[in-house]
Design an enzyme around this catalytic site. Structure first.
Site, mmCIF file in Angstrom:
data_model
loop_
_atom_site.group_PDB
_atom_site.id
_atom_site.type_symbol
_atom_site.label_atom_id
_atom_site.label_comp_id
_atom_site.label_asym_id
_atom_site.label_seq_id
_atom_site.Cartn_x
_atom_site.Cartn_y
_atom_site.Cartn_z
ATOM 1 N N PHE A 1 -1.807 7.433 12.323
ATOM 2 C CA PHE A 1 -2.021 8.804 11.857
ATOM 3 C C PHE A 1 -3.259 9.435 12.482
ATOM 4 C CE2 PHE A 1 -3.704 5.639 8.883
ATOM 5 C CZ PHE A 1 -5.064 5.862 9.067
ATOM 6 N N TYR B 1 0.837 -1.201 0.000
ATOM 7 C CA TYR B 1 0.000 0.000 0.000
ATOM 8 C C TYR B 1 0.873 1.253 0.000
ATOM 9 C CZ TYR B 1 -2.875 3.846 1.578
ATOM 10 O OH TYR B 1 -3.499 5.075 1.675
ATOM 11 N N ARG C 1 -11.546 32.688 47.122
ATOM 12 C CA ARG C 1 -11.351 31.541 48.016
ATOM 13 C C ARG C 1 -11.107 30.246 47.259
ATOM 14 N NH1 ARG C 1 -16.212 29.186 51.036
ATOM 15 N NH2 ARG C 1 -17.105 31.163 50.386
ATOM 16 N N TYR D 1 -16.041 33.241 46.112
ATOM 17 C CA TYR D 1 -15.477 32.067 45.444
ATOM 18 C C TYR D 1 -14.316 32.417 44.517
ATOM 19 C CZ TYR D 1 -19.473 29.116 46.847
ATOM 20 O OH TYR D 1 -20.398 28.400 47.544
ATOM 21 N N ASN E 1 1.948 12.037 5.884
ATOM 22 C CA ASN E 1 1.000 11.224 6.649
ATOM 23 C C ASN E 1 1.430 11.199 8.117
ATOM 24 O OD1 ASN E 1 -0.128 7.769 6.623
ATOM 25 N ND2 ASN E 1 -1.273 9.615 6.988
ATOM 26 N N GLU F 1 -12.024 6.707 4.587
ATOM 27 C CA GLU F 1 -11.591 7.280 5.871
ATOM 28 C C GLU F 1 -12.846 7.825 6.551
ATOM 29 O OE1 GLU F 1 -8.720 9.997 4.340
ATOM 30 O OE2 GLU F 1 -7.441 8.374 3.609
ATOM 31 N N HIS G 1 -2.308 17.157 -2.791
ATOM 32 C CA HIS G 1 -2.804 17.247 -1.424
ATOM 33 C C HIS G 1 -2.500 18.601 -0.773
ATOM 34 C CE1 HIS G 1 -3.591 13.081 -1.995
ATOM 35 N NE2 HIS G 1 -3.639 12.736 -0.726
#
Length: 630
Positions: A402, A54, A350, A347, A211, A489, A99
């Protein structure tokens, strides 16, 4: 000059990454380079054997089932000119150039340098298949000061930060854009000017370069570096506010927090004790604290005191209102000034350890996650060149390192914590300017004797606007997954958006804390000066003179007048015998650092310049450094 940071894929720290982000150079650990070479050589041998792998001999994402051929199909056409690159080279190049599609404003150089450092470090693990020469070219680009232009929007956080990392890699190929020596230019020109050459990618190198989780990790680490300092600044701002309120310190006692020992809470309580050490304002007897009254021409009896921008006073508790409270008024004097007699503060004062501490714990959890990720392998597939297995798919394994969800959820936690810290800071600021809650200080911290002044009124508006904006941005991006790559994906992390938000939100948190410091310094001046003015009057005057500052006094000749004056004399003696009232040593140092740049606001003036200045002083750490130097 920063020393070089040596990268070996196993020992990079957040501090080292920040150093590289800010300009330090890197070097590759020679001892680790043989492992890098073995993985690259292994892939080359598998391609020679025509093994299907791949991202090496297949397409990407939903194209993973498409194997590469022996040559370009169009090379078979009559008269066709043979392609200048192999299919394997074209596959890797196309991966990068197609990309690199992010949009928006570019990331700052420190983010991009951190991304490059992270990517190089993970590739040094020797499980990605990148060649040593390509890794060396990437390191040379970083060390030369070439900063690829990486637009901020485009990563979904799985498969890693594909698009932004492609903007990094495309410059290595001679494409894209980069900043070099302060100028934006084509990537190839930046390489040429730096004396570097473009790289032709080999097997899996495009995938190794783009990646991974480098964008979300870089922005996360830089955000935490800022937030860890902001956590200290928040404690300092709170401590200055406590002194300005003449607050109560019992809530920060060590034995108290030993009973609920959340780490951040214990740390904050200890910080407050250190910052307030030496204070004679905190825990002061309530009857010694006068309340503000508007200045009048006859308020004071000496030229020096006439220069004050305030008058002071107390209310006397008549004898007839003390029944059932005799023991109390034996211990405490019957004068009500600015401080109510109560054992606990609001508050926002404190509960500082509980709130600030919880934020620190969120930061610490994120730091734990980021520390693991810094030296993790985050690309795919993973190459195990030394594994003795029967089939290549047992040596080149597709996995999901990834996926950015570990970082995304850690950043979601921090993202929710940021407006919490900003909100409690704004509540303290608001309490300081509100005459109904500031324990006897003037409204909006200005004398305003002529009713023309606004003082710090609108400073609180600005803080409130930022807090609202932070709260509206705190919704977690990690809960929204939008599938990509034709549903191959089908679940992504959105961690890049999450970490990017946190980095931007940290800067706005700093603005709120700066505004609290600015306001607390004004309140501290007033509180200290009002109490010391009372002390000065007690030291030079008699009981009759001090009595002029007390409301509700019996008229001369009344049966209670003598007893009243005796009680005023007791107050006078206690004030006169006291040392000059002062804040904690660390608080005083921080206050002095701020006052060296911005004077006390005695009358209304334009505040825009000094608001910008105090924000810069906070961002550059000047005020915090002064406190830490004590």
């Amino acid at each position: 000059m920063n020393a070089n940071v040596r990268l070996d894929g196993r020992s990079l720290t957040r501090a080292q990454l920040v150093s590289v982000a800010r300009g330090a150079k890197i070097e590759l650990d020679p001892a680790q380079l043989p492992a890098v070479a073995r993985a690259a050589d292994f892939l080359a041998e598998q391609v020679r054997r025509e093994e299907p792998i791949y991202g090496v001999s297949t397409g990407f994402g939903s194209n993973a089932d498409r194997l590469l051929g022996a040559h370009h199909l169009r090379d078979e056409l009559p008269g066709a000119q043979p392609s200048q690159e192999t299919l394997h080279e074209e596959l890797q190049r196309n991966l990068i150039v197609t990309h690199a599609v992010c949009v928006g404003e570019p990331f700052a150089p420190d983010v991009v340098r951190a991304m490059l450092c992270i990517r190089i470090n993970t590739l040094m693990r020797g499980h990605s298949g990148i060649r040593v020469q390509t890794l060396e070219a990437l390191a040379a680009m970083l060390n030369a000061g070439i900063v690829p232009v990486v637009p901020q929007l485009g990563s979904v956080g799985a498969s890693g930060d594909l698009a932004p990392l492609s903007h990094l890699a495309i410059v290595l190929l001679g494409g894209g854009e980069a900043f070099y020596q302060g100028e934006r230019m084509p990537g190839g020109e930046a390489l040429q000017r730096a004396g570097l050459s473009p790289v032709t990618l080999s097997y899996k190198e495009g995938l190794a370069l783009n990646n991974g989780t480098a964008q979300m990790l870089a922005t996360g680490v830089l955000a935490l570096d800022r937030l860890e300092k902001l956590a200290d600044t928040a404690d300092l701002a709170a401590a200055m506010t406590i002194d300005a309120f003449a607050g109560r310190l019992g809530a920060f006692a060590e034995e108290v927090h030993a009973l609920r020992p959340h780490p951040g809470q214990v740390q904050v309580a200890a910080n407050l004790r250190r910052l307030l050490e030496g204070s004679t304002l905190s825990d002061i007897p309530y009857h010694l604290v006068p309340k503000f009254r508007a200045w009048q021409p006859g308020s004071w009896d000496t030229p020096d005191s006439q220069a004050l921008r305030f008058d002071i006073g107390w209310d006397w508790v008549p004898f007839t209102q003390r029944h059932g409270r005799e023991k109390f008024y034996t211990r405490f004097r019957p004068f009500r000034g600015g401080k109510k007699h109560q054992p606990q503060d609001a508050y926002s004062l404190r509960c500082i350890p509980q709130v600030h501490g919880a934020v620190r714990d969120a930061i610490a959890q994120a730091a734990r996650v980021l520390d693991v990720e810094l030296n993790a392998l985050t690309d795919n597939p993973i190459v195990f060149p030394d594994a003795q297995k029967q089939h290549v798919e047992e040596q080149v394994i597709s996995a999901g390192h990834f996926h950015g969800m570990p970082l995304a959820l850690a950043m979601s936690y921090v993202k929710a914590a940021i407006p919490v810290l900003a909100s409690i800071s704004e509540r303290r600021l608001n309490k300081l300017v509100d005459p109904a809650t500031n324990d006897g200080l003037p409204g909006f911290l200005i004398g305003n004797e002529d009713s023309t002044e606004s003082g710090h009124m609108i400073v609180q508006y600005t803080a409130a606007a930022i807090v609202n904006d932070l709260a509206s941005r705190a919704h977690p991006a990690s809960v929204y997954s939008i599938p990509t790559s034709a549903n191959a994906e089908d679940h992504v992390s959105m961690g890049a958006n999450e970490a990017r938000h946190v980095l931007a939100m940290a800067d706005d948190l700093g603005k709120v804390l700066a505004l609290e410091l600015y306001t607390a310094a004004q309140a501290l001046d007033l509180r200290r000066d009002m109490i010391n003015a009372a002390r000065g009057l007690a030291d030079r005057a008699d009981a009759e003179s001090l009595a002029s500052k007390v409301s509700g006094a019996p008229i001369p000749g009344s049966p209670d007048r003598e007893g009243f004056l005796a009680e005023v004399e007791g107050l006078r003696q206690e004030l006169s015998s006291a040392a000059e009232f002062r804040p904690g040593r660390a608080v005083a140092a921080a206050h002095a650092a701020l006052r060296a740049q911005i004077p006390f606001l005695d009358r209304d003036r334009a505040l825009d310049g000094e608001i910008g200045l105090v924000v810069r002083l906070e961002r550059e750490g000047h005020i915090l450094s002064a406190a830490k130097g004590t």
